[in-house]
Motif scaffolding. Structure first.
Motif, PDB file in Angstrom:
ATOM      1  N   ALA A   1      -2.564   9.808  -8.828  1.00  0.00           N
ATOM      2  CA  ALA A   1      -2.136   8.598  -8.110  1.00  0.00           C
ATOM      3  C   ALA A   1      -2.203   8.864  -6.615  1.00  0.00           C
ATOM      4  N   PRO A   2      -3.407   8.924  -6.055  1.00  0.00           N
ATOM      5  CA  PRO A   2      -3.537   9.233  -4.627  1.00  0.00           C
ATOM      6  C   PRO A   2      -3.025   8.092  -3.764  1.00  0.00           C
ATOM      7  N   PRO A   3      -2.546   8.379  -2.571  1.00  0.00           N
ATOM      8  CA  PRO A   3      -2.111   7.307  -1.666  1.00  0.00           C
ATOM      9  C   PRO A   3      -3.307   6.521  -1.155  1.00  0.00           C
ATOM     10  N   ASP A   4      -3.049   5.348  -0.609  1.00  0.00           N
ATOM     11  CA  ASP A   4      -4.125   4.565  -0.006  1.00  0.00           C
ATOM     12  C   ASP A   4      -4.554   5.149   1.337  1.00  0.00           C
TER      13      ASP A   4
ATOM     14  N   ALA B   1       2.181  -0.473  10.555  1.00  0.00           N
ATOM     15  CA  ALA B   1       1.720  -1.038   9.279  1.00  0.00           C
ATOM     16  C   ALA B   1       0.420  -1.817   9.470  1.00  0.00           C
ATOM     17  N   LYS B   2       0.308  -2.537  10.575  1.00  0.00           N
ATOM     18  CA  LYS B   2      -0.924  -3.273  10.867  1.00  0.00           C
ATOM     19  C   LYS B   2      -2.100  -2.318  11.065  1.00  0.00           C
ATOM     20  N   LEU B   3      -1.847  -1.197  11.762  1.00  0.00           N
ATOM     21  CA  LEU B   3      -2.911  -0.215  11.975  1.00  0.00           C
ATOM     22  C   LEU B   3      -3.338   0.425  10.654  1.00  0.00           C
ATOM     23  N   TYR B   4      -2.374   0.694   9.760  1.00  0.00           N
ATOM     24  CA  TYR B   4      -2.724   1.242   8.451  1.00  0.00           C
ATOM     25  C   TYR B   4      -3.750   0.357   7.750  1.00  0.00           C
ATOM     26  N   ARG B   5      -3.483  -0.915   7.744  1.00  0.00           N
ATOM     27  CA  ARG B   5      -4.381  -1.840   7.010  1.00  0.00           C
ATOM     28  C   ARG B   5      -5.757  -1.897   7.649  1.00  0.00           C
TER      29      ARG B   5
ATOM     30  N   MET C   1       0.842  -1.184   0.000  1.00  0.00           N
ATOM     31  CA  MET C   1       0.000   0.000   0.000  1.00  0.00           C
ATOM     32  C   MET C   1       0.881   1.239   0.000  1.00  0.00           C
ATOM     33  N   ASN C   2       0.342   2.325  -0.532  1.00  0.00           N
ATOM     34  CA  ASN C   2       1.043   3.597  -0.576  1.00  0.00           C
ATOM     35  C   ASN C   2       0.510   4.501   0.534  1.00  0.00           C
ATOM     36  N   VAL C   3       1.415   5.037   1.343  1.00  0.00           N
ATOM     37  CA  VAL C   3       1.032   5.880   2.471  1.00  0.00           C
ATOM     38  C   VAL C   3       1.757   7.209   2.366  1.00  0.00           C
ATOM     39  N   LEU C   4       0.993   8.300   2.498  1.00  0.00           N
ATOM     40  CA  LEU C   4       1.569   9.633   2.498  1.00  0.00           C
ATOM     41  C   LEU C   4       1.771  10.075   3.943  1.00  0.00           C
ATOM     42  N   LEU C   5       3.015  10.356   4.314  1.00  0.00           N
ATOM     43  CA  LEU C   5       3.337  10.885   5.634  1.00  0.00           C
ATOM     44  C   LEU C   5       3.261  12.411   5.546  1.00  0.00           C
ATOM     45  N   PHE C   6       2.219  12.977   6.108  1.00  0.00           N
ATOM     46  CA  PHE C   6       1.961  14.410   5.975  1.00  0.00           C
ATOM     47  C   PHE C   6       2.530  15.119   7.195  1.00  0.00           C
ATOM     48  N   ALA C   7       3.592  15.902   6.980  1.00  0.00           N
ATOM     49  CA  ALA C   7       4.312  16.535   8.080  1.00  0.00           C
ATOM     50  C   ALA C   7       4.363  18.040   7.882  1.00  0.00           C
ATOM     51  N   GLY C   8       4.869  18.731   8.887  1.00  0.00           N
ATOM     52  CA  GLY C   8       5.077  20.171   8.786  1.00  0.00           C
ATOM     53  C   GLY C   8       6.544  20.461   8.509  1.00  0.00           C
ATOM     54  N   ARG C   9       7.120  21.286   9.339  1.00  0.00           N
ATOM     55  CA  ARG C   9       8.529  21.655   9.203  1.00  0.00           C
ATOM     56  C   ARG C   9       9.385  20.657   9.977  1.00  0.00           C
TER      57      ARG C   9
END
Length: 357
Positions: free
Chosen positions: A79-82, A345-349, A1-9
């Protein structure tokens, strides 16, 4: 699966190291991570080259933020992340906005306690789970926001534990002892009490060096306090770092004098290097520090007691090394990075099972 880690600075602090470790290790669990952030200038160029990372410099600006967020959305439309993993609550609103526009679920990590009047308003149709880095942080969230217990999962921030500690033994008689602290220089970190304790130790033992590694809004005040205490010749400030590894290896004793603490990732990094830790007994610190076993505990805001415990270890190198090794074993067993990655990873799924409302 593709996961986007959305962070700040990105900053030289535990929450930023958390994001980097996710990006570096998730691939081993069939997760392809990428990072979106506003500023990655504090990330070592070699580390950046190993991961997919996109910078949007105006991401957090009030006037330009929404324009930039729309650009982020367009960049991921085809191509959005999952799933979107929002790395801190400081970027929660932007992360939820993006997840909604891309019609993807999200999870949020909370690293520390909410402020006195802060509310954590979570769109639970979009945010499927909250990760709390310690039991103390979870308890705070459940009490303050009345979330259901199952909505908040505790996953400790994991750290790499080197197989061999490539540094001189703690309190080796061949060098001047170094007592240090590392992290963002912020008021909540209680660093004036560290300097106060340093002054008390130096009043009875001159051959000790003190180290403050990190940067932040309190740096100028701390330097001024060191001058007022007359200890500038024995205190070294190291403000420009990509990480704390070299500073931690230079220390014989690590101190975490925080007034409030979600867990203490940098503390765990020190323990992984077999450095004995002295920490204030607040919040998530108790997840890792068992007094007189894996570290020493002191009350917050108490320079006198902190100085006494510094001297305990300085006067007993054998005990200091034993505590350091005990802490290292605990981190390897309970706070290793692989354990964090596997559970995340388990929580993502699990979060992706139910379609977005």
């Amino acid at each position: 699966m593709n996961v986007l880690l959305f962070a700040g600075r990105f900053e030289v602090r535990g929450s930023s190291q958390y994001t980097l470790r996710l990006a570096q290790h998730l691939g081993g669990h069939a997760v392809v991570p990428s990072i979106v952030c506003s500023d990655a200038g504090q990330v070592d160029s070699g580390t950046r080259a190993e991961m997919t990372l996109r910078e949007y410099p105006q991401l957090g600006l009030p006037l330009w933020g929404r324009v930039v967020m729309d650009l982020v959305r367009r960049d991921f439309d085809e191509a959005p992340p999952d799933l979107i993993h929002i790395q801190t609550r400081s970027v929660l609103s932007q992360g939820v906005w993006l997840a909604r526009r891309l019609e993807r679920p999200a999870v949020l990590t909370v690293h520390d306690y909410l402020g006195p009047r802060e509310r954590l308003r979570v769109d639970r149709d979009c945010v499927r789970r909250i990760i709390a880095v310690s039991d103390a942080v979870k308890a705070d969230l459940l009490e303050r926001e009345r979330f259901p217990d199952e909505f908040v999962t505790v996953i400790h921030s994991g750290v790499d534990v080197p197989e061999v500690v490539d540094a001189p033994p703690v309190l080796d008689p061949g060098h001047v002892p170094v007592v240090g602290t590392a992290g963002p220089l912020e008021a909540v970190k209680g660093l004036p009490f560290f300097l106060g304790a340093a002054a008390q130790v130096l009043a009875v033992r001159e051959s000790i060096e003190f180290l403050v590694a990190g940067a932040g809004p309190e740096e100028r005040n701390l330097r001024r306090l060191a001058r007022e205490l007359g200890i500038t010749g024995r205190v070294t400030f190291i403000p420009r770092l990509y990480d704390f590894s070299q500073s931690l290896e230079a220390m014989d004793i690590y101190c975490l004098p925080s007034l409030r603490q979600g867990l203490g990732t940098i503390m765990l990094e020190a323990m992984a290097r077999a450095r004995p830790v002295i920490a204030t007994g607040v919040g998530g610190v108790y997840s890792a520090i068992r007094d007189n076993e894996t570290g020493l505990v002191v009350p917050p805001s108490d320079s006198g007691r902190l100085a006494e415990r510094f001297l305990e270890l300085l006067d007993d190198p054998v005990r200091a090394r034993a505590i350091g090794e005990s802490g290292r074993r605990l981190v390897r067993e309970e706070f290793g990075v692989e354990k964090m990655i596997e559970r995340t990873a388990k929580l993502y799924r699990a979060a992706c099972v139910v379609p977005l409302a």
